[in-house]
Design a protein around this motif. Structure first.
Motif, PDB file in Angstrom:
ATOM      1  N   TRP A  60       8.377  -2.479 -14.702  1.00 32.32           N
ATOM      2  CA  TRP A  60       8.141  -2.527 -13.254  1.00 32.32           C
ATOM      3  C   TRP A  60       9.232  -3.329 -12.551  1.00 32.32           C
ATOM      4  O   TRP A  60       9.670  -3.020 -11.453  1.00 32.32           O
ATOM      5  CB  TRP A  60       6.764  -3.147 -12.958  1.00 32.32           C
ATOM      6  N   VAL A 153      -6.279  -1.066   9.957  1.00 35.31           N
ATOM      7  CA  VAL A 153      -4.983  -0.349   9.968  1.00 35.31           C
ATOM      8  C   VAL A 153      -4.791   0.399  11.283  1.00 35.31           C
ATOM      9  O   VAL A 153      -3.669   0.524  11.767  1.00 35.31           O
ATOM     10  CB  VAL A 153      -4.729   0.605   8.765  1.00 35.31           C
ATOM     11  N   GLY A 250      -3.364   1.400   3.399  1.00 35.41           N
ATOM     12  CA  GLY A 250      -4.174   0.400   4.065  1.00 35.41           C
ATOM     13  C   GLY A 250      -5.667   0.589   3.948  1.00 35.41           C
ATOM     14  O   GLY A 250      -6.409  -0.364   4.150  1.00 35.41           O
ATOM     15  N   LEU A 257     -11.618  -1.475  -3.417  1.00 31.31           N
ATOM     16  CA  LEU A 257     -11.693  -2.849  -3.914  1.00 31.31           C
ATOM     17  C   LEU A 257     -12.969  -3.546  -3.444  1.00 31.31           C
ATOM     18  O   LEU A 257     -13.637  -4.241  -4.230  1.00 31.31           O
ATOM     19  CB  LEU A 257     -10.457  -3.627  -3.439  1.00 31.31           C
ATOM     20  N   ILE A 356      10.757  -4.379  -6.187  1.00 27.09           N
ATOM     21  CA  ILE A 356      11.040  -4.115  -4.764  1.00 27.09           C
ATOM     22  C   ILE A 356       9.921  -3.336  -4.061  1.00 27.09           C
ATOM     23  O   ILE A 356       9.832  -3.369  -2.843  1.00 27.09           O
ATOM     24  CB  ILE A 356      12.390  -3.384  -4.553  1.00 27.09           C
ATOM     25  N   LEU A 360       3.072  -3.819   0.013  1.00 21.45           N
ATOM     26  CA  LEU A 360       3.375  -4.305   1.362  1.00 21.45           C
ATOM     27  C   LEU A 360       2.136  -4.955   1.979  1.00 21.45           C
ATOM     28  O   LEU A 360       2.233  -5.953   2.688  1.00 21.45           O
ATOM     29  CB  LEU A 360       3.807  -3.102   2.213  1.00 21.45           C
TER      30      LEU A 360
HETATM   31  C1  HEM Z   1      -6.452  -3.932  -2.980  1.00 19.01           C
HETATM   32  C2  HEM Z   1      -5.711  -3.225  -2.266  1.00 19.01           C
HETATM   33  C3  HEM Z   1      -4.350  -2.745  -2.675  1.00 19.01           C
HETATM   34  C4  HEM Z   1      -3.801  -2.536  -3.921  1.00 19.01           C
HETATM   35  C5  HEM Z   1      -4.456  -2.756  -5.268  1.00 19.01           C
HETATM   36  C6  HEM Z   1      -2.464  -2.055  -3.732  1.00 19.01           C
HETATM   37  C7  HEM Z   1      -1.578  -1.795  -4.741  1.00 19.01           C
HETATM   38  C8  HEM Z   1      -0.255  -1.450  -4.579  1.00 19.01           C
HETATM   39  C9  HEM Z   1       0.717  -1.319  -5.635  1.00 19.01           C
HETATM   40  C10 HEM Z   1       0.428  -1.514  -7.120  1.00 19.01           C
HETATM   41  C11 HEM Z   1       1.899  -0.963  -5.086  1.00 19.01           C
HETATM   42  C12 HEM Z   1       3.218  -0.778  -5.816  1.00 19.01           C
HETATM   43  C13 HEM Z   1       3.525   0.642  -6.135  1.00 19.01           C
HETATM   44  C14 HEM Z   1       4.758   0.775  -7.010  1.00 19.01           C
HETATM   45  O1  HEM Z   1       5.419  -0.200  -7.356  1.00 19.01           O
HETATM   46  O2  HEM Z   1       5.079   1.904  -7.373  1.00 19.01           O
HETATM   47  C15 HEM Z   1       1.677  -0.851  -3.661  1.00 19.01           C
HETATM   48  C16 HEM Z   1       2.627  -0.481  -2.764  1.00 19.01           C
HETATM   49  C17 HEM Z   1       2.352  -0.324  -1.449  1.00 19.01           C
HETATM   50  N1  HEM Z   1       1.195  -0.700  -0.770  1.00 19.01           N
HETATM   51 FE1  HEM Z   1      -0.472  -1.446  -1.555  1.00 19.01          FE
HETATM   52  N2  HEM Z   1      -2.233  -1.953  -2.386  1.00 19.01           N
HETATM   53  C18 HEM Z   1      -3.345  -2.387  -1.708  1.00 19.01           C
HETATM   54  C19 HEM Z   1      -3.518  -2.514  -0.357  1.00 19.01           C
HETATM   55  C20 HEM Z   1      -2.588  -2.126   0.560  1.00 19.01           C
HETATM   56  C21 HEM Z   1      -2.719  -2.242   1.985  1.00 19.01           C
HETATM   57  C22 HEM Z   1      -3.901  -2.913   2.693  1.00 19.01           C
HETATM   58  C23 HEM Z   1      -1.609  -1.664   2.529  1.00 19.01           C
HETATM   59  C24 HEM Z   1      -1.217  -1.484   3.956  1.00 19.01           C
HETATM   60  C25 HEM Z   1      -1.891  -1.786   5.003  1.00 19.01           C
HETATM   61  C26 HEM Z   1      -0.756  -1.217   1.431  1.00 19.01           C
HETATM   62  C27 HEM Z   1       0.453  -0.583   1.568  1.00 19.01           C
HETATM   63  C28 HEM Z   1       1.340  -0.369   0.550  1.00 19.01           C
HETATM   64  C29 HEM Z   1       2.650   0.246   0.746  1.00 19.01           C
HETATM   65  C30 HEM Z   1       3.208   0.755   2.038  1.00 19.01           C
HETATM   66  C31 HEM Z   1       3.280   0.262  -0.504  1.00 19.01           C
HETATM   67  C32 HEM Z   1       4.660   0.806  -0.832  1.00 19.01           C
HETATM   68  C33 HEM Z   1       5.661  -0.317  -0.805  1.00 19.01           C
HETATM   69  C34 HEM Z   1       7.064   0.119  -1.107  1.00 19.01           C
HETATM   70  O3  HEM Z   1       7.287   1.245  -1.570  1.00 19.01           O
HETATM   71  O4  HEM Z   1       7.963  -0.694  -0.879  1.00 19.01           O
HETATM   72  N3  HEM Z   1      -1.374  -1.513   0.259  1.00 19.01           N
HETATM   73  N4  HEM Z   1       0.358  -1.173  -3.375  1.00 19.01           N
END
Ligand code: HEM
Length: 408
Positions: A60, A153, A250, A257, A356, A360
């Motif tokens: 990762w 969101v 979002g 969860l 990276i 977010l």
């Molecule tokens: C418990 C809740 C959440 C979990 C477990 C989670 C988990 C993750 C994980 C594991 C990644 C990384 C994916 C990768 O490396 O391929 C990720 C990326 C991301 N998450 Fe979350 N997420 C959660 C909540 C949220 C929330 C609340 C938002 C936005 C309001 C969000 C927006 C994003 C975005 C936009 C990315 C892509 C970031 C990038 O490509 O730079 N996530 N999330």
């Protein structure tokens, strides 16, 4: 969630593309067998599945790994809006495009920006508690957990909260095809939903285009339009797909969860009592809920060179799938990993990813949990299941479809 399993599991025979039904109830027995006996598991399509914490984190964090899935997704989805989304959003873009897009939305997820949503979160939860306390029995997902993230969101995007159900419905159809096994029907519905989602967002993008530029953008759509007006390198498609990604990220994972954490609390009355008590260390408890439930279970990278991991070697040009839910229960890293312990420290779980693309929205997810769960446990400490919950048949986004509970 128990780890009892009637028949022994043969990890070599585990097929990510033909997952047994009991996996959706509790994948942990499968993860344990894979971690112990087949840590670099070969899938039928040549990809590998990693289940040990150290192996996952190595790949990762490795900056030579790429996320672009154009080849695989062209084969899986065929041409159309769904393919466009999963190859244009920053989740599946590599630097420099990833970094260019992430820079625009980063400020909305700083600790300071998220702190400004605290009162709104408290108010949403308080209102929901009033709504549900009038009933004895509720569907927890429909009546409570799904209603919190989507409203927040909507606020971050400056779209009316009443439109939350449209976003949830379209979002679910865009995400479902990312599951390892999908039917053509699901893919077709994904294409249609992605186009509808784009059209929905373009209305708002066009609205902000007509308005004067805000000095400090008040929401993500306004910030994207401001970047466009300043002549920055961003296309209309990138704007729409970035919005779809963040809106989906979002709500889906956080809804899951809150639902899974509440189930864990119901199944562990001592931890429910702790969640309701004044002695609770809230940030520590929140991390344990995130580790224990791991709502985003599968993520991936493609290697561009041979990568050495603790369990062996991964050749160049290999699709690597990480099982986050397995890494977060790895006994090599966590003491008594299947214990749900709201005082667990240290707790360097993998649920938000690493490198990276690290999540977010993690400060927002943490805020929502920190407010919703103690409030819920204090108000309804005796809540119980009326019948077994129905889990989503989705190996990537672990969650509950329906959970009927009695509040008193
Ligand atoms: C418990 C809740 C959440 C979990 C477990 C989670 C988990 C993750 C994980 C594991 C990644 C990384 C994916 C990768 O490396 O391929 C990720 C990326 C991301 N998450 Fe979350 N997420 C959660 C909540 C949220 C929330 C609340 C938002 C936005 C309001 C969000 C927006 C994003 C975005 C936009 C990315 C892509 C970031 C990038 O490509 O730079 N996530 N999330």
């Amino acid at each position: 969630m128990t780890s009892a399993q009637a028949t022994p599991i043969d990890p070599k025979a585990f097929n990510l593309f033909n997952i047994p039904d009991d996996y959706y109830l509790d994948p942990q027995p499968y993860f344990k067998a894979l971690r112990d006996e087949d840590p670099i598991h070969r899938n039928a399509d040549g990809s590998v599945l990693l289940t040990r914490y150290e192996d996952i984190i190595t790949v990762w964090r490795d900056l030579s790994g790429v996320v672009n899935r154009e080849q695989a997704y062209t084969k899986k989805f065929g041409p159309g809006p769904l393919l466009e989304h999963h190859t244009t959003s920053m989740l599946f873009r590599d630097p420099p495009d990833h970094d260019r897009l992430r820079t625009i939305v980063n400020p909305f997820f700083s600790q300071k920006s998220i702190e400004r949503l605290r009162q709104a979160t408290v108010d949403i939860v308080a209102k929901l508690l009033v709504d549900i306390e009038k009933k004895r029995d509720i569907d927890f997902i429909l009546d409570f957990s799904s209603k919190i993230p989507v409203q927040l969101v909507c606020d971050i995007f400056g779209v009316p909260r009443e439109e939350g159900p449209i976003i949830r419905d379209l979002g679910a159809q865009v995400l479902l095809p990312l599951n390892p096994t999908v039917t053509q029907e699901i893919i077709d519905a994904g294409h249609v939903a992605t186009q509808k989602f784009k059209d929905y967002l373009l209305q708002y993008i066009n609205l902000w285009r007509k308005r004067p530029m805000e000095e400090t953008p008040s929401n993500i759509i306004s910030a994207l339009v401001a970047a466009e007006k300043r002549g920055e390198d961003i296309s209309e498609n990138e704007m729409a797909h970035l919005c779809i990604l963040v809106l989906n990220g979002g709500h889906e994972t956080t809804t899951n969860l809150i639902g899974l954490s509440t189930l864990a609390l119901i199944n562990h009355p001592d931890q429910m009592a702790l969640m309701a008590s004044e002695e609770l260390n809230v940030p520590v408890a929140v991390e344990e809920c995130i580790r224990f439930c791991s709502p985003l279970q599968l993520q991936g990278r493609r290697t561009t060179r041979e990568v050495v991991i603790a369990s062996g070697l991964i050749p160049a040009h290999t699709e690597v799938i990480f099982s986050v839910g397995a890494g977060n229960r790895d006994e090599r890293v966590f003491d008594h990993p299947n214990a749900f312990d709201l005082n667990r420290k240290p707790n360097l779980h993998l649920a938000f990813g690493s490198g990276i693309h690290v999540c977010l929205g993690r400060p927002l997810a943490r805020l929502e949990l920190a407010i919703a769960l103690p409030a819920l446990a204090k108000r309804f400490p005796k809540m119980s299941l009326i019948e077994p919950p129905v889990f989503n048949k989705n190996a990537r986004f672990r969650g509950i479809q329906k959970m009927k509970i009695n509040l008193y």
